[in-house]
Design a protein around this motif. Structure first.
Motif, PDB file in Angstrom:
ATOM      1  N   GLU B   4      38.584  42.704  49.275  1.00  0.00           N
ATOM      2  CA  GLU B   4      37.978  42.832  47.951  1.00  0.00           C
ATOM      3  C   GLU B   4      39.056  42.532  46.912  1.00  0.00           C
ATOM      4  N   THR B   5      38.698  41.698  45.946  1.00  0.00           N
ATOM      5  CA  THR B   5      39.633  41.343  44.873  1.00  0.00           C
ATOM      6  C   THR B   5      39.484  42.331  43.717  1.00  0.00           C
ATOM      7  N   VAL B   6      40.612  42.744  43.161  1.00  0.00           N
ATOM      8  CA  VAL B   6      40.590  43.657  42.017  1.00  0.00           C
ATOM      9  C   VAL B   6      41.406  43.030  40.888  1.00  0.00           C
ATOM     10  N   ILE B   7      40.759  42.877  39.731  1.00  0.00           N
ATOM     11  CA  ILE B   7      41.433  42.203  38.618  1.00  0.00           C
ATOM     12  C   ILE B   7      41.316  43.031  37.346  1.00  0.00           C
ATOM     13  N   GLY B   8      42.421  43.147  36.655  1.00  0.00           N
ATOM     14  CA  GLY B   8      42.420  43.704  35.299  1.00  0.00           C
ATOM     15  C   GLY B   8      43.077  42.672  34.393  1.00  0.00           C
ATOM     16  N   LEU B   9      42.621  42.581  33.156  1.00  0.00           N
ATOM     17  CA  LEU B   9      43.203  41.587  32.244  1.00  0.00           C
ATOM     18  C   LEU B   9      43.895  42.258  31.061  1.00  0.00           C
ATOM     19  N   GLU B  10      44.992  41.645  30.650  1.00  0.00           N
ATOM     20  CA  GLU B  10      45.626  42.009  29.380  1.00  0.00           C
ATOM     21  C   GLU B  10      45.477  40.791  28.483  1.00  0.00           C
ATOM     22  N   ARG B 161      35.885  41.932  39.968  1.00  0.00           N
ATOM     23  CA  ARG B 161      35.952  41.757  41.424  1.00  0.00           C
ATOM     24  C   ARG B 161      36.018  40.298  41.866  1.00  0.00           C
ATOM     25  N   SER B 162      36.093  39.387  40.913  1.00  0.00           N
ATOM     26  CA  SER B 162      36.241  37.973  41.277  1.00  0.00           C
ATOM     27  C   SER B 162      36.808  37.222  40.081  1.00  0.00           C
ATOM     28  N   ALA B 163      37.346  36.032  40.366  1.00  0.00           N
ATOM     29  CA  ALA B 163      37.879  35.194  39.293  1.00  0.00           C
ATOM     30  C   ALA B 163      36.785  34.881  38.265  1.00  0.00           C
ATOM     31  N   GLN B 164      35.563  34.660  38.768  1.00  0.00           N
ATOM     32  CA  GLN B 164      34.461  34.340  37.858  1.00  0.00           C
ATOM     33  C   GLN B 164      34.171  35.505  36.914  1.00  0.00           C
ATOM     34  N   GLU B 165      34.193  36.729  37.463  1.00  0.00           N
ATOM     35  CA  GLU B 165      33.962  37.904  36.616  1.00  0.00           C
ATOM     36  C   GLU B 165      35.053  38.025  35.555  1.00  0.00           C
ATOM     37  N   ALA B 166      36.290  37.758  35.961  1.00  0.00           N
ATOM     38  CA  ALA B 166      37.405  37.856  35.021  1.00  0.00           C
ATOM     39  C   ALA B 166      37.230  36.840  33.888  1.00  0.00           C
ATOM     40  N   VAL B 167      36.809  35.629  34.252  1.00  0.00           N
ATOM     41  CA  VAL B 167      36.614  34.591  33.232  1.00  0.00           C
ATOM     42  C   VAL B 167      35.444  34.975  32.313  1.00  0.00           C
ATOM     43  N   THR B 168      34.384  35.520  32.903  1.00  0.00           N
ATOM     44  CA  THR B 168      33.234  35.926  32.097  1.00  0.00           C
ATOM     45  C   THR B 168      33.641  37.006  31.090  1.00  0.00           C
ATOM     46  N   TYR B 169      34.440  37.953  31.565  1.00  0.00           N
ATOM     47  CA  TYR B 169      34.920  39.012  30.677  1.00  0.00           C
ATOM     48  C   TYR B 169      35.811  38.435  29.571  1.00  0.00           C
ATOM     49  N   ALA B 170      36.739  37.553  29.965  1.00  0.00           N
ATOM     50  CA  ALA B 170      37.652  36.969  28.974  1.00  0.00           C
ATOM     51  C   ALA B 170      36.874  36.178  27.919  1.00  0.00           C
ATOM     52  N   ASP B 195      46.780  37.596  30.446  1.00  0.00           N
ATOM     53  CA  ASP B 195      47.595  37.893  31.625  1.00  0.00           C
ATOM     54  C   ASP B 195      46.669  38.614  32.593  1.00  0.00           C
ATOM     55  N   ALA B 196      46.750  38.235  33.877  1.00  0.00           N
ATOM     56  CA  ALA B 196      45.844  38.840  34.858  1.00  0.00           C
ATOM     57  C   ALA B 196      46.623  39.658  35.878  1.00  0.00           C
ATOM     58  N   ASN B 197      46.208  40.900  36.069  1.00  0.00           N
ATOM     59  CA  ASN B 197      46.752  41.726  37.148  1.00  0.00           C
ATOM     60  C   ASN B 197      45.821  41.585  38.333  1.00  0.00           C
ATOM     61  N   VAL B 198      46.356  41.013  39.411  1.00  0.00           N
ATOM     62  CA  VAL B 198      45.519  40.695  40.565  1.00  0.00           C
ATOM     63  C   VAL B 198      46.037  41.403  41.804  1.00  0.00           C
ATOM     64  N   SER B 199      45.132  42.063  42.521  1.00  0.00           N
ATOM     65  CA  SER B 199      45.484  42.630  43.823  1.00  0.00           C
ATOM     66  C   SER B 199      44.270  42.504  44.730  1.00  0.00           C
ATOM     67  N   PHE B 229      44.044  31.114  43.277  1.00  0.00           N
ATOM     68  CA  PHE B 229      45.251  30.804  44.044  1.00  0.00           C
ATOM     69  C   PHE B 229      45.945  32.093  44.476  1.00  0.00           C
ATOM     70  N   GLU B 230      46.066  33.023  43.534  1.00  0.00           N
ATOM     71  CA  GLU B 230      46.802  34.270  43.787  1.00  0.00           C
ATOM     72  C   GLU B 230      46.117  35.111  44.863  1.00  0.00           C
ATOM     73  N   VAL B 231      44.784  35.189  44.829  1.00  0.00           N
ATOM     74  CA  VAL B 231      44.040  35.952  45.828  1.00  0.00           C
ATOM     75  C   VAL B 231      44.297  35.370  47.220  1.00  0.00           C
ATOM     76  N   GLU B 232      44.263  34.057  47.285  1.00  0.00           N
ATOM     77  CA  GLU B 232      44.483  33.376  48.565  1.00  0.00           C
ATOM     78  C   GLU B 232      45.904  33.625  49.070  1.00  0.00           C
ATOM     79  N   ARG B 233      46.865  33.562  48.153  1.00  0.00           N
ATOM     80  CA  ARG B 233      48.269  33.790  48.518  1.00  0.00           C
ATOM     81  C   ARG B 233      48.450  35.208  49.093  1.00  0.00           C
ATOM     82  N   GLN B 234      47.856  36.187  48.406  1.00  0.00           N
ATOM     83  CA  GLN B 234      48.016  37.573  48.860  1.00  0.00           C
ATOM     84  C   GLN B 234      47.307  37.798  50.197  1.00  0.00           C
TER      85      GLN B 234
END
Lengths: 95, 478
Positions: B4-10, B161-170, B195-199, B229-234
């Protein structure tokens, strides 16, 4: 309260102060004594006291959003050690 | 393993003030280096910061539209670090008492579902200057025009919970700050930075994984790609038994990857403390009420109004209302220029948007502004041109050939609405095709299209389609 030489080294680094290794113990003693002095404050009971950001019992004065500064670049740059083409020049910073 | 992807944005939103947050120097973009950097911005000895009232007003407006707590007693603090584009050796920011507390925004996901994203806080701070490393071989050049520019740093909860959600929020925050007039949202100029905090964590885990902070993302598209990219890397690290390091990573758009910038292990201790040069800011009811009264109609309200009062389809209403400039353009068409709502919406969302997308233009930079576009809608509405011809007219306007009327006149595109002229053309076509007429009359009604096409061709595409159809049917039915 005791400040160890390692902590002194770190604080000096954060403050960009150049300290000799020989000075570390001297400063760790000095800083420890200073903190011991300040530590006396912990004896006061502050349970019902709100943290104070500023001792003045008033709030900030505000200004209107108006540009009132004129361009004084040439004058301001006369006191800079190194300028060129309007830039302030500093030793190269590489991250 | 299911992750599960977890994202917070600054998000750093540059506030659209005339002057800086603590000095009266200008904030305009693009000035020659150091022409907008005064003694306060340069941190010369003896200067004192004075808070710009408008900055507080803008932060309060943001709090109001995100249902956030307003920090009525707000304190500025010093964040200490050394870098040559930060002349004071500290950045004035806020730590324990930010001006905007806990709030939230609602986003609409791709499947139409709504989701609430928590806002942890938003605080005021000053921007740093700009370091130029590639102009001089032995020096770093410093431009302090940007130093002291007001920023609102908007920190979200790790709710996405996804890159798409983060973009929608931004995009949602981007739309809001533009709507309430506190930020121009220009990402190329750095007015709106994410800035995105991704885990990632195993699905079902309560505990958050170790996060990486991605910086340097200057478009929504890059934000999505950088997170993916970051999710895949982790995922690759964790699935091969490794551990993610908590660090700051820069997104490189050219190579479409993130790479390590600095690890938090040797991260700065910023040693925050209240700035003794600035008294606490007190925000009272009157100040908040004045800001509430100044708020414009927000996207949700506009959308609802477009649907109920103007009769637009849900999807169209949402698209038109989401962006302030788009809504302004549309409302200029139907307001100042009194064009019909549905026709205007269709032409904006269809032909105008198609051309803007093709040329990768924002609506603010459209070669055809609302007044000119209204001129075209008016000619469609009064049947001067058919819909098909109108597209040709719009192309001409797009290429700078003048107003709709100019193009129609210059290219002779005026629709033929003279009944007798259309009748004459129909008569010719009927006379020239006796066998088809006989077949039509014998019941082969789909031949109508053949006749319409022939008459249209005879009129060089200019016959009014409605009239043509009507008269043609009458004549064919004999």
């Amino acid at each position: 309260m005791s400040i160890k030489p390692d902590e002194v080294r770190n604080i000096a680094h954060l403050a960009r102060l150049g300290l000799d290794e020989s000075q570390l113990s001297e400063f760790s003693d000095d800083l420890s004594r200073t903190l011991d002095l300040v530590d006396q404050l912990n004896q006061a009971n502050t349970d019902s006291v709100e943290p104070l950001a500023n001792p003045g019992q008033c709030s900030a004065r505000l200004r209107d959003d108006v540009v009132a500064e004129t361009d004084q670049r040439e004058k301001l740059q006369t006191v800079a050690p190194n300028v060129d083409n309007g830039f302030y020049l500093v030793p190269r910073v590489i991250e | 393993m299911e992750w599960e992807t977890v994202i917070g944005l600054e998000i750093h939103a540059q506030l659209a003030t005339q002057s800086k947050i603590f000095s009266a120097a200008a904030t305009a973009f693009g000035a020659e280096q150091n022409r907008q950097a005064c003694a306060v911005d340069l941190a010369l000895p003896g200067v004192l910061p004075v808070v710009n009232r408008e900055v507080l007003a803008m932060a309060v407006r943001f709090a109001l539209v995100t249902d956030a707590e307003i920090g009525r007693h707000s304190v500025f603090a010093r964040k200490n670090y050394f870098y040559p584009d930060l002349p004071k050796g500290y950045q004035i920011s806020q730590m324990n008492h930010p001006i905007v507390g806990t709030g939230s925004v609602e986003i609409v996901l791709g499947d139409g579902q709504r989701k609430t994203i928590g806002i942890t806080r938003a605080h005021l701070e000053e921007d740093a200057g700009k370091s130029v490393h590639d102009e001089y071989s032995d020096f770093t050049a410093i431009d302090l025009n940007r130093a002291g520019t007001p920023l609102l740093e908007i920190v979200s909860e790790p709710d996405m919970r996804s890159a798409q959600e983060a973009v929608t929020y931004a995009k949602r925050v981007h739309s809001l700050v533009r709507y309430i007039g506190i930020c121009d949202g220009n990402m190329q100029e750095g007015s709106f930075r994410c800035d995105a905090n991704v885990s990632i964590r195993l699905k079902g885990d309560e505990k958050l994984g170790t996060r990486a902070e991605i910086k340097n993302v200057n478009s929504f598209r890059f934000l999505e790609r950088a997170i993916e990219f970051e999710v895949e890397r982790q995922r690759e690290i964790l699935e091969s038994g490794g551990e993610v390091v908590q660090e700051t990573r820069l997104y490189d758009a050219d190579r479409d990857e993130t790479r390590s910038m600095r690890s938090k292990e040797d991260a700065n201790d910023y040693r925050y403390f209240p700035d003794p040069d600035l008294l606490p800011v007190e925000i009272d009811d009157a100040f908040i009420d004045a800001q509430r009264a100044s708020l414009p109609e927000l996207p949700e309200v506009k959308t609802a109004r477009y649907i109920s009062e103007l009769g637009l389809a849900d999807k169209d209403a949402i698209t038109l209302a989401a962006d302030k400039s788009t809504a302004d353009y549309f409302e200029s068409l139907i307001g100042a220029h009194a064009m019909p709502a549905k026709l205007s919406a269709n032409w904006m969302l269809g032909e105008l948007f198609a051309r803007l997308n093709r040329d990768q233009l924002d609506i603010d930079d459209s070669p055809v502004d609302a007044t000119a576009f209204a001129g075209l809608i008016a000619r469609i509405e009064d049947n001067t041109v058919s819909g098909k011809t109108a597209k040709q007219v719009l192309d001409g306007m797009w290429d700078g050939k003048g107003s709709a009327d100019d193009v129609i006149k210059a290219e002779g595109l005026q629709q033929i609405t003279d009944t007798s002229a259309i009748e004459a053309m129909i008569d010719e076509v009927i006379a020239a095709n006796p066998s088809q007429v006989a077949e039509y009359r014998a019941g082969k009604e789909k031949l109508l299209g053949f006749f319409v096409g022939a008459v249209m061709k005879a009129s060089a595409g200019k016959a009014n389609p409605g009239q043509l159809n009507q008269i043609l049917k009458n004549k064919l039915s004999g």
